[in-house]
Design a protein around this motif. Structure first.
Motif, PDB file in Angstrom:
ATOM      1  N   PHE A  40       0.827  -1.205   0.000  1.00  0.00           N
ATOM      2  CA  PHE A  40       0.000   0.000   0.000  1.00  0.00           C
ATOM      3  C   PHE A  40       0.862   1.255   0.000  1.00  0.00           C
ATOM      4  N   HIS A  41       0.550   2.195  -0.927  1.00  0.00           N
ATOM      5  CA  HIS A  41       1.255   3.470  -1.002  1.00  0.00           C
ATOM      6  C   HIS A  41       0.320   4.652  -0.855  1.00  0.00           C
ATOM      7  N   SER A  42      -0.883   4.565  -1.421  1.00  0.00           N
ATOM      8  CA  SER A  42      -1.805   5.697  -1.356  1.00  0.00           C
ATOM      9  C   SER A  42      -3.210   5.234  -1.720  1.00  0.00           C
ATOM     10  N   LEU A  43      -4.180   6.024  -1.339  1.00  0.00           N
ATOM     11  CA  LEU A  43      -5.578   5.792  -1.667  1.00  0.00           C
ATOM     12  C   LEU A  43      -6.064   7.001  -2.453  1.00  0.00           C
ATOM     13  N   TYR A  44      -6.767   6.740  -3.568  1.00  0.00           N
ATOM     14  CA  TYR A  44      -7.272   7.869  -4.334  1.00  0.00           C
ATOM     15  C   TYR A  44      -8.649   7.579  -4.897  1.00  0.00           C
ATOM     16  N   ARG A  46     -10.909   8.615  -8.247  1.00  0.00           N
ATOM     17  CA  ARG A  46     -10.807   9.188  -9.589  1.00  0.00           C
ATOM     18  C   ARG A  46     -12.204   9.250 -10.186  1.00  0.00           C
ATOM     19  N   ASP A  57      -6.167  12.375  -4.181  1.00  0.00           N
ATOM     20  CA  ASP A  57      -5.176  11.404  -3.723  1.00  0.00           C
ATOM     21  C   ASP A  57      -4.693  11.784  -2.319  1.00  0.00           C
ATOM     22  N   LEU A  58      -4.651  10.813  -1.391  1.00  0.00           N
ATOM     23  CA  LEU A  58      -4.175  11.097  -0.034  1.00  0.00           C
ATOM     24  C   LEU A  58      -2.710  11.514  -0.014  1.00  0.00           C
ATOM     25  N   LYS A  59      -1.919  11.022  -0.948  1.00  0.00           N
ATOM     26  CA  LYS A  59      -0.483  11.312  -0.976  1.00  0.00           C
ATOM     27  C   LYS A  59      -0.164  12.591  -1.762  1.00  0.00           C
ATOM     28  N   GLU A  60      -0.814  12.786  -2.922  1.00  0.00           N
ATOM     29  CA  GLU A  60      -0.471  13.895  -3.815  1.00  0.00           C
ATOM     30  C   GLU A  60      -1.491  15.022  -3.829  1.00  0.00           C
ATOM     31  N   GLY A  61      -2.625  14.850  -3.165  1.00  0.00           N
ATOM     32  CA  GLY A  61      -3.643  15.891  -3.119  1.00  0.00           C
ATOM     33  C   GLY A  61      -4.572  15.841  -4.329  1.00  0.00           C
TER      34      GLY A  61
END
Length: 75
Positions: A40-44, A46, A57-61
């Motif tokens: 797991f790296h991020s949740l998004y 789309r 995206d939780l990581k990139e906004g």
């Protein structure tokens, strides 16, 4: 060999739940359900409306991008 895996829950996909694997050479393939191993790296979220894709995206906004094809998807 490097690859990325994405678990997608989406309307208008081949399957409601699928694992998309992208290989280092740019090729990708889909499999039904959740296929491991998963890191797991991020949740998004789309949302694809016409040619506009909104990505939360939780990581990139937040991102908004344009695609050349028109579609309606919620992933």
């Amino acid at each position: 060999m490097l690859f990325l895996k994405f678990i997608e829950f989406g309307i208008r996909n081949t399957w409601l739940v699928r694992t998309e694997t992208e290989l280092e050479d740019g090729m990708d393939y889909d499999e039904k359900g959740i296929v491991g191993p998963i890191n797991f790296h991020s949740l998004y979220l789309r949302i694809w409306i016409g040619e506009t894709v909104l990505i939360f995206d939780l990581k990139e906004g937040f991102k908004r991008i344009k695609k050349s094809e028109k579609n309606l998807k919620l992933l």
